[in-house]
Motif scaffolding. Structure first.
Motif: not given
Length: 403
Positions: A125, A130, A134, A165
């Motif tokens: 992230g 983030e 994740e 991602r």
């Protein structure tokens, strides 16, 4: 089983891959991965211009002799281009041998030593929040081990953090590499905060990994390893540049955080000291860059004698052909540790149909004869090669640094 045809296939279904396909007079075929990220055409040329003619008419069943012939016969030994080319030949020959025997390759290696191959995913992230989120997403998908990478405050880009991602790909198309900027002090200040946030949010019920990507000095790596100890990392990967192996001794003197290295090594001689002096805990050499199944098995057997486990590199620059080969070896060796696994894009999976599957945090190799993977040549031809490079790295004052 004389070799009748040898072909090099270059394709780019989202990223470049080089595949060697060998066909015997009886019609059996085998495939081997020959991808060297950012230098793909160098291996393709090596195979086309220097290896292809040496294979025609040879007995495909004589894997060991062909390996030694290509290794010793060139006089100029080792190196990533040579060893990747040898790996492609070796892998394709194992694929043929499995098909000739009517068995999956892991049976030829002695059979399964475990039910499946533990793999780790890549959570990343741009920000701390983030990255933590994740990690949770990977755990929700069934992963038992997760590598975490995060943007470092004050740096525009950070290794391991991508725009997509699910399909992180550091190589970018173009005539020159992208240039990134690095500051070690900012990273060393931030990394323990990342580990703390992940453990605070998700606990200790899974394996947590992190990749330094060769960027520290030995004493800096020792400092990071000690700071990471409360967070029980499964490993700290590639903490320093791997040329000076004596540097790993200094890390060992200061931390008990496990160390993993070796994805840039291409022979048993490159990692001999690290293994025999027990300076590392996991060896990360790969089928495609370390001479194929034949030579990688030698490395793993040596590692087993010194309590070093396997942890092979498995990023998306290794095609599904290499991943299939890795799984057959992983599931058969006694000292298996973990396997890196970055899923390929749907386009890549279509070009390389395969039988291995992800299940409950593990990969399971297929039971078809050979490797259980192939290349759709007609589809591959729709994706022509595109020049691409891995980034380069500079310090904030402009000095070239390890990427």
């Amino acid at each position: 089983m004389k070799i009748a045809d040898v072909r090099v296939i270059v394709t780019c279904p989202g990223r470049n891959f080089v595949t060697l396909k060998i066909t015997t007079e009886s019609g059996l075929t085998g495939v081997g991965d020959a991808t060297l990220n950012g230098r793909e055409l160098a291996v393709a040329s090596y195979l086309n211009d220097h290896v292809r003619g040496l294979l025609l008419g040879r007995d495909a069943s004589q894997i060991n002799d062909i390996w030694q012939y290509l290794y010793k016969g060139a006089y100029w030994r080792r190196g990533p281009v040579t060893m990747t080319a040898i790996a492609a030949v070796d892998t394709a020959l194992w694929d043929i041998k499995g098909k000739a025997a009517g068995m999956p390759v892991y049976q030829l290696l002695g059979g399964k030593a475990r039910d499946g191959v533990l793999v780790y995913g890549h959570a990343n992230g741009a920000t701390l929040d983030e990255a933590v989120a994740e990690v949770g997403r990977y755990l929700d998908r069934g992963y038992r081990a997760v590598r975490v990478q995060c943007g470092v405050p004050g740096l525009a880009t950070t290794y391991g953090v991508g725009k997509d991602r699910d399909f992180y790909e550091p190589a970018t198309a173009g005539p020159r590499p992208e240039e990134a900027v690095w500051a070690t002090e900012k990273y060393l200040d931030f990394a323990p905060k990342l580990f703390d946030a992940v453990r605070e949010a998700h606990g200790f019920g899974f394996h947590l990994l992190h990749d330094v990507h060769h960027r520290l000095t030995p004493i800096e790596a020792a400092r990071l390893g000690r700071a990471a100890e409360p967070y029980r990392l499964f490993w700290l990967e590639d903490p320093i540049s791997e040329e000076l192996q004596e540097g790993f001794r200094l890390i060992r003197q200061h931390t008990v955080t496990p160390i993993a290295v070796g994805e840039v090594y291409n022979s048993i001689w490159d990692c001999h000291r690290l293994i025999t002096e027990q300076l590392i805990d996991y060896i990360r050499t790969t089928v495609v860059h370390a001479g194929g199944i034949t030579h990688l098995r030698r490395i793993f057997d040596l590692a087993a004698l010194y309590h070093v486990k396997t942890g092979s590199h498995g990023a998306t620059d290794l095609s599904p052909v290499c991943m299939a080969a890795a799984l057959h070896l992983d599931i058969s060796v006694p000292n298996f540790g973990i396997q890196e696994y970055m899923p390929h894009t749907p386009e890549t999976d279509a070009v390389f149909p395969h039988s291995y599957r992800f299940e409950d945090g593990m990969l399971i190799p297929g039971d078809e004869p050979g490797l259980g993977v192939d290349i759709d040549e007609e589809l591959a031809a729709r994706y022509p090669y595109r020049q691409a490079y891995l980034p380069v790295n500079r310090l904030e004052d402009g000095t070239m640094h390890d990427w």
